[in-house]
Write an enzyme that holds these catalytic residues in place. Structure first.
Site, PDB file in Angstrom:
ATOM      1  N   HIS A  48       7.607  21.624  -2.517  1.00 51.29           N
ATOM      2  CA  HIS A  48       8.007  21.995  -1.167  1.00 51.29           C
ATOM      3  C   HIS A  48       7.562  20.963  -0.138  1.00 51.29           C
ATOM      4  CE1 HIS A  48       9.349  24.890   1.831  1.00 51.29           C
ATOM      5  NE2 HIS A  48       8.259  24.622   2.522  1.00 51.29           N
ATOM      6  N   HIS A  94      14.367  29.830   3.507  1.00 50.21           N
ATOM      7  CA  HIS A  94      13.242  30.729   3.288  1.00 50.21           C
ATOM      8  C   HIS A  94      13.634  31.676   2.158  1.00 50.21           C
ATOM      9  CE1 HIS A  94       9.471  32.203   5.569  1.00 50.21           C
ATOM     10  NE2 HIS A  94       9.283  31.007   5.103  1.00 50.21           N
TER      11      HIS A  94
HETATM   12  N1  LIG Z   1      18.282  17.426   2.509  1.00 56.08           N
HETATM   13  C1  LIG Z   1      17.713  16.644   3.450  1.00 56.08           C
HETATM   14  N2  LIG Z   1      18.446  15.745   4.141  1.00 56.08           N
HETATM   15  C2  LIG Z   1      17.878  14.996   5.103  1.00 56.08           C
HETATM   16  N3  LIG Z   1      16.606  15.071   5.477  1.00 56.08           N
HETATM   17  C3  LIG Z   1      15.823  15.956   4.839  1.00 56.08           C
HETATM   18  C4  LIG Z   1      16.335  16.783   3.803  1.00 56.08           C
HETATM   19  N4  LIG Z   1      15.327  17.563   3.343  1.00 56.08           N
HETATM   20  C5  LIG Z   1      14.227  17.251   4.077  1.00 56.08           C
HETATM   21  N5  LIG Z   1      14.525  16.288   4.982  1.00 56.08           N
HETATM   22  C6  LIG Z   1      13.595  15.739   5.967  1.00 56.08           C
HETATM   23  O1  LIG Z   1      12.284  15.609   5.397  1.00 56.08           O
HETATM   24  C7  LIG Z   1      11.300  15.956   6.392  1.00 56.08           C
HETATM   25  C8  LIG Z   1      10.368  17.005   5.816  1.00 56.08           C
HETATM   26  O2  LIG Z   1      11.113  18.196   5.651  1.00 56.08           O
HETATM   27  P1  LIG Z   1      10.339  19.578   5.785  1.00 56.08           P
HETATM   28  O3  LIG Z   1       9.159  19.591   4.862  1.00 56.08           O
HETATM   29  O4  LIG Z   1      11.365  20.676   5.684  1.00 56.08           O
HETATM   30  O5  LIG Z   1       9.844  19.476   7.291  1.00 56.08           O
HETATM   31  P2  LIG Z   1       8.931  20.593   7.942  1.00 56.08           P
HETATM   32  O6  LIG Z   1       7.672  20.580   7.110  1.00 56.08           O
HETATM   33  O7  LIG Z   1       8.786  20.099   9.349  1.00 56.08           O
HETATM   34  O8  LIG Z   1       9.723  21.867   7.832  1.00 56.08           O
HETATM   35  C9  LIG Z   1      12.052  16.474   7.619  1.00 56.08           C
HETATM   36  O9  LIG Z   1      12.117  15.426   8.572  1.00 56.08           O
HETATM   37  C10 LIG Z   1      13.434  16.759   7.103  1.00 56.08           C
HETATM   38  O10 LIG Z   1      14.415  16.570   8.088  1.00 56.08           O
END
Ligand SMILES: Nc1ncnc2c1ncn2[C@@H]1O[C@H](COP(=O)(O)OP(=O)(O)O)[C@@H](O)[C@H]1O
Ligand SMILES: [Mg+2]
Lengths: 722, 75, 234, 75
Positions: A48, A94
């Site tokens: 995650h 979620h």
């Molecule tokens: N499928 C995806 N396409 C583009 N960017 C992604 C994708 N999955 C994650 N990211 C980017 O990776 C970073 C970390 O994602 P995430 O862990 O969901 O952020 P947060 O912890 O703020 O919710 C974020 O900037 C998110 O936009």
């Protein structure tokens, strides 16, 4: 892990680390980690937080564009919308929390994505939800999940005063034991208020804002989000203690408080607390800023007595934010927080270097290189193997194939995937904040007015059944369809966000679905010139019977110059001509009708001619803006016949048409074609197929169905399950 | 038999309602109140009280986040 | 003409009300913790979820410091409009009769509803411009205004309801078939005996511009303005 | 002292929550249940129990629509 009896191996394995990963930790640290360190590492190295199986893949997605202000890497992507304003947006899953406790899981999903958006300095102005459940007809649990998840989304969004302006729901057997709850949020900000999460300025103070820290979702990131739910003893039983309760009232105060802090330029950086709580938030901030952080867990205000330091460091208690403040501004910050009745506590400081230190009563209880926490998480290459044959069970047949076209059309309108979403949307407030120019059901995209009376439009899409048939083309279609939805209201795409909901990536055929789908997303984005500015990944969505349909959910944001010119999907005027616009060679593969006939999701989807799609979207967009088209609706699930019926129902007007020779009335090829209406002259350049009027839908030589029957069928489809 | 089911948030689980009430009371001049929790009260006539626990588990409460207590009603 | 819009922690439609009022007059926000109404000519208690609606909708908000001033203001005849959560707050505060209970559906409901203007007289519905102004016989003039709430079922004991109707304190009803919450006698909005305090569940501030739905709600704010201009400022 | 306030809808006022429970139970195979009402349970530590009735009248309940009962808590 407090169960001190368990051996070291048991402990790190319980925390979701493999033997290899644990060895890597020892190698990087040159020593064995302590308990607190192990807890922190296990979460930062979870799927995650660490994106172990997807990070390399995501690099394939294009993220540059003329309007992009912040791309992937920040809490939310941000695009320029002119007039000194920017729109931030992101979609997040979620899924597992919602499968455990649908109301709170969905509610906290909304709360979490709202925080990602105001973490960049944007005021949340809209929420959309993308939901997947099992078949409502056959599954009582799916009906329960639908009912509670919808209530939870409404509860949070309605209570905090952010309109829920759109969304999508699909029902498929593959989601029966692994529902999907994705929430998207859009925020609006003056450029001057945008802020990044990178910590900076050795000597600066780290301040924790918001709710008390309790034992919420301890280990949530590794236990809830990165393990196959059903694998664990007794399914959700095992997860029970870690259910998180959302408190939209506290988040509303937190949101207003953070925006005021930013308006007054009191913060150096801001970050939401999500998965892995303080550990993730602080290490991400330090990593991005190339600095050290030192936190004192003893200073963190607790909701429960006797919490262990590791619990405080990984707690996922909701409604909390972390910010970095210059020492001389701390007093002002605390003052603003007091006015908003938001608890604010200085819990640490920024320093030079690359270390994340955790102190308890002055004693260092964890001291890890930030780079090990954030960058050294192993990245795994996927081992994709194309899947030959049918991976998914055939659905139960509802139609035999012997029905008349009229009966078929009514069955499609009544099917839960196509029926009116009204019973769901009626539980959401779509108008608070007074920007909503197009509500759900009025148009293919939601339209929100901006201060200069221009507007932004937003749509969210992702048909898993089509991706299951053909991961690459299915994913491309999701992008085409979003762009088509925006075209229908006259909007030009600015950027997109996506959520990759897939099964276990360690399974070769799931890896293949993932690789192909990402390739499809990338290709379609390149073709249409739409940058990917953010997103989220949710893997291990599996049931004992196998993975969910591969479900990339795409959320796209666009702009139109004049809010009052926003398009509608319903016909508007009796006597208007009706035309079919766009390159349209539909097929039965992966269609809703093939599902109703009990066919499994297999077969090649129709190829798409990107150049002609661009031309069609442009043609519709410009004519909606000019008013030449009185209505525009893209042809999606259920094909032309269903699209026509939807235009009639929305208008309360009938239509009579003659379809082009050989065109399958129920065949699908999403994102390519449109049903438009308008004055005959305006439609002359296009394939005119009929005229608006009367109180029935007549398709020459095929069917004639009274408007009232169409409406009743479409209204009944979901109503009976909600 | 008339029975009462007292439903309360599980210990340790966030109880925003209880917090709101606890914060509101002093402002009204009611001091010395603490540890406030807000839950639900379910009262019902039941022929077979034996089955009450099962009803609670399956419908009346959400065992994930709520504890319950069955008391024979005063009436 | 100056409107004051109360802002509680958890108010959601406060800015919407501010903008709606600003279309017909001057409008300022009133902070819940202040003991000051800043010389406004009319007070609007807006919609939202003040204090999270915890315990009972409006139960905690009604004790906010600013509410003491609002009650004083109302006692002196000042115009007070309560919308949705504001209606709940005014009922809890005893400024309006009755109470609001959870919708019969037990669900949040958003809907554009048709309202019947039962009495087009007085400060709030006076200049809805209907003829005859008082006790118009059916068909009553209608307004199209959205509702959005979970706790909107109007309740008062039967005899109280009789009294309210006799006294002409019921100003708005849901049109037949439009009652979204099970309100008794389809009551959508009631005023106090002296007619200077009015509460309704529908959201007039969300019906002030055809572009975002309808403009019917605007006329309630216009009524308030002309009343103040004729009776207070004059 | 730990006290409990039991709040229930006044007799005669429609209680859709109670009805919903009453309707749902037979479907789950629980028969012989009737007269179901759903209210609120408030539990709190009070230094001066004397003041509880006043707290109930002013904040914890709405006398127009709710009846209440104060019981010293088991604990
Ligand atoms: N499928 C995806 N396409 C583009 N960017 C992604 C994708 N999955 C994650 N990211 C980017 O990776 C970073 C970390 O994602 P995430 O862990 O969901 O952020 P947060 O912890 O703020 O919710 C974020 O900037 C998110 O936009
Ligand atoms: Mg974030």
């Amino acid at each position: 892990m407090s169960s001190s009896t368990s051996s070291l191996e048991e402990r790190y394995r319980q925390l979701g680390l493999t033997d290899g990963e644990y060895a890597r930790i020892i190698e990087r640290l040159g020593r064995a980690p302590g308990d607190v360190e192990l807890a922190m590492l296990s979460l930062m190295w979870s799927e995650h937080c660490g994106y172990k199986h997807s990070r390399r893949l995501l690099r394939r997605l294009p993220n540059d564009g003329p309007h992009v202000l912040m791309g992937p890497g920040e809490n939310a992507g941000v695009v320029d919308v002119g007039g000194g304003l920017a729109v931030a947006f992101k979609v997040e899953s979620h899924n597992h929390p919602s499968a455990v406790e649908p109301f709170q899981g969905a509610a906290t999903g909304v709360g979490g994505i709202l925080r990602d958006v105001f973490a960049v300095g944007a005021r949340p102005i809209a929420v959309l939800d993308s939901l997947r459940f099992g078949e409502p007809r056959s599954s009582e649990r799916s009906r329960y999940l639908l009912d509670r998840a919808v209530a939870g989304i409404g509860h949070y969004g309605n209570s905090i005063g952010v309109p829920t302006v759109g969304g999508e729901i699909y029902f498929e057997g593959s989601y029966e034991q692994n529902c999907l709850v994705n929430a998207m949020c859009l925020g609006l900000a003056p450029h001057s208020r945008l802020i990044r999460s990178a910590a900076a300025g050795p000597g600066n103070v780290v301040v924790l804002l918001g709710a008390l820290t309790g034992r919420d979702g301890i280990g949530g990131a590794s236990v809830l989000a990165s393990a196959e739910l059903v694998g664990s003893e007794g399914g959700d039983q095992a997860k029970r203690p870690s259910v998180q309760i959302g408190d939209p009232f506290t988040e509303k105060k937190l949101l207003e408080c953070c925006l005021e802090l930013l308006d007054r330029e009191l913060l150096v950086s801001l970050q939401d607390l999500g998965a892995a709580g303080l550990t993730s938030a602080a290490s991400e901030m330090a990593s991005k800023g190339g600095v050290s952080v030192r936190l004192d867990v003893g200073r963190v205000p607790l909701r429960e007595p006797g919490m262990e330091p590791f619990e405080i460091m990984v707690s996922e208690s909701q409604e909390r934010m972390l910010c970095v403040v210059e020492p001389e501004r701390v007093a002002d910050v605390l003052g603003v927080c007091e006015r908003w009745e938001i608890l604010a506590t200085t819990i640490g400081c920024v320093a030079d270097g690359d270390s994340f230190q955790v102190l308890d009563a002055g004693v260092v209880i964890a001291d890890l290189p930030v780079s090990v926490l954030v960058d050294d998480c192993p990245l795994y290459d996927l081992e994709p193997v194309p899947f030959a044959g049918a991976l998914y069970e055939a659905p139960a047949a509802v139609l035999t194939g012997s029905e008349t076209p009229a009966e078929t059309l009514l069955a499609l309108l009544r099917s839960p995937n196509l029926a009116s979403r009204h019973p769901v949307f009626e539980q959401y407030d779509p108008i608070v904040q007074s920007r909503t120019v197009r509500r759900p059901d009025e148009a293919d995209a939601a339209v929100l007015m901006l201060p200069d009376s221009s507007a932004i439009a937003v749509s969210i899409d992702g048909n898993g059944r089509r991706v299951a048939c053909d991961p690459r083309r299915g994913a491309m279609e999701a992008v085409y369809e979003c762009s088509a939805n925006l075209a229908c209201v006259g909007a030009e795409p600015l950027g997109l966000t996506n959520c990759l909901n897939f099964g276990n990536p360690e399974k070769p055929h799931v890896a293949w679905q993932l690789v192909e789908a990402v390739e499809g997303l990338a290709l379609a984005c390149e073709q249409l010139g739409v940058p990917v500015v953010g997103g989220n990944v949710s893997l291990y969505n599996e049931a004992p019977t196998g993975p969910i349909f591969p479900t990339p959910v795409v959320g796209m944001v666009g702009k139109l110059p004049h809010a009052e010119a926003a398009g509608r999907l319903g016909f508007t005027l009796a006597g208007d001509a009706i035309a079919l616009v766009g390159p349209f060679e539909p097929s039965a593969v992966g269609s809703e009708l093939s599902k109703l006939r009990g066919l499994p999701p297999v077969g090649e989807l129709p190829v798409a001619d990107a150049a002609r799609i661009r031309v069609a979207h442009q043609a519709v967009r410009s004519r909606v803006r000019s008013g030449a088209f009185h209505s525009a609706h893209d042809v999606a699930e259920g094909g032309v016949a269903v699209a026509l019926a939807e235009c009639c129902i929305a208008a309360g007007l009938g239509a009579s048409v003659l379809l082009p020779n050989g065109l399958d009335p129920f065949g699908e090829a999403p994102g390519r074609a449109f049903i438009v209406s308008g004055p005959r002259e305006a439609l002359a350049p296009f394939v005119v197929i009929g005229e608006v009027g009367g109180d029935a839908l007549t398709i020459d030589g095929l069917l004639e169905v009274p408007l009232s029957e169409l409406r009743d069928a479409r209204d009944a489809g979901l109503r009976e399950w909600v | 038999m008339r029975a009462r089911v007292l439903v309360r948030p599980k210990a340790g689980i966030l109880d925003p309602q209880g917090q709101a009430v606890e914060r509101a009371l002093p402002a009204l001049g009611f001091d010395g109140v603490s540890n406030v929790h807000v839950g639900r009260l379910i009262e019902l006539d039941v022929e077979d009280p034996e089955r009450l626990p099962e009803m609670c588990e399956r419908l009346l409460t959400n065992p994930l986040i709520e504890d319950y207590e069955i008391v024979a009603s005063a009436q | 003409m100056r409107f004051g819009i109360v802002r509680f922690p958890g108010s959601c439609d406060d800015i919407d009300a501010l903008q709606a009022a600003a279309r017909v007059g001057e409008a300022v926000l009133l902070w819940h913790a202040d003991h000051d109404l800043h010389e406004v000519d009319a007070v609007i208690v807006p919609g939202g979820f003040s204090y999270g609606d915890y315990l009972r909708a409006g139960a905690i908000a009604r004790f906010a410091p600013v509410m003491a001033e609002v009650e004083e203001f109302a006692r002196e005849g000042g115009l007070v409009l309560g919308i949705c959560n504001g209606f709940q707050v005014l009922c809890e505060a005893g400024l309006l009769p009755g109470a609001l209970l959870p919708n019969v559906s037990l669900k949040f409901v958003f809907r554009q509803v048709e309202l019947e203007v039962v009495r087009a007289v007085g400060p709030f519905t006076g200049s809805l411009g209907f003829d005859p102004p008082t006790h118009p016989a059916p068909p009553f003039p209608r307004l199209s205004i959205p509702v959005k709430h979970t706790t909107g079922r109007y309740y008062a004991p039967d005899d109280e309801l009789d009294r309210l109707e006799a006294a002409g304190q019921v100003l708005l009803r849901y049109a037949p078939g439009h009652n979204p919450n099970g309100s008794l006698r389809d009551i959508a909005g009631v005023c106090n005996e002296s007619r200077n305090v009015f509460g309704l569940m529908p959201h007039p501030e969300h019906a002030v511009d055809p572009l975002t739905g309808s403009a019917d709600g605007r006329r309630i704010f216009e009524s308030m303005r002309s009343h103040v201009e004729q009776h207070v400022l004059a």
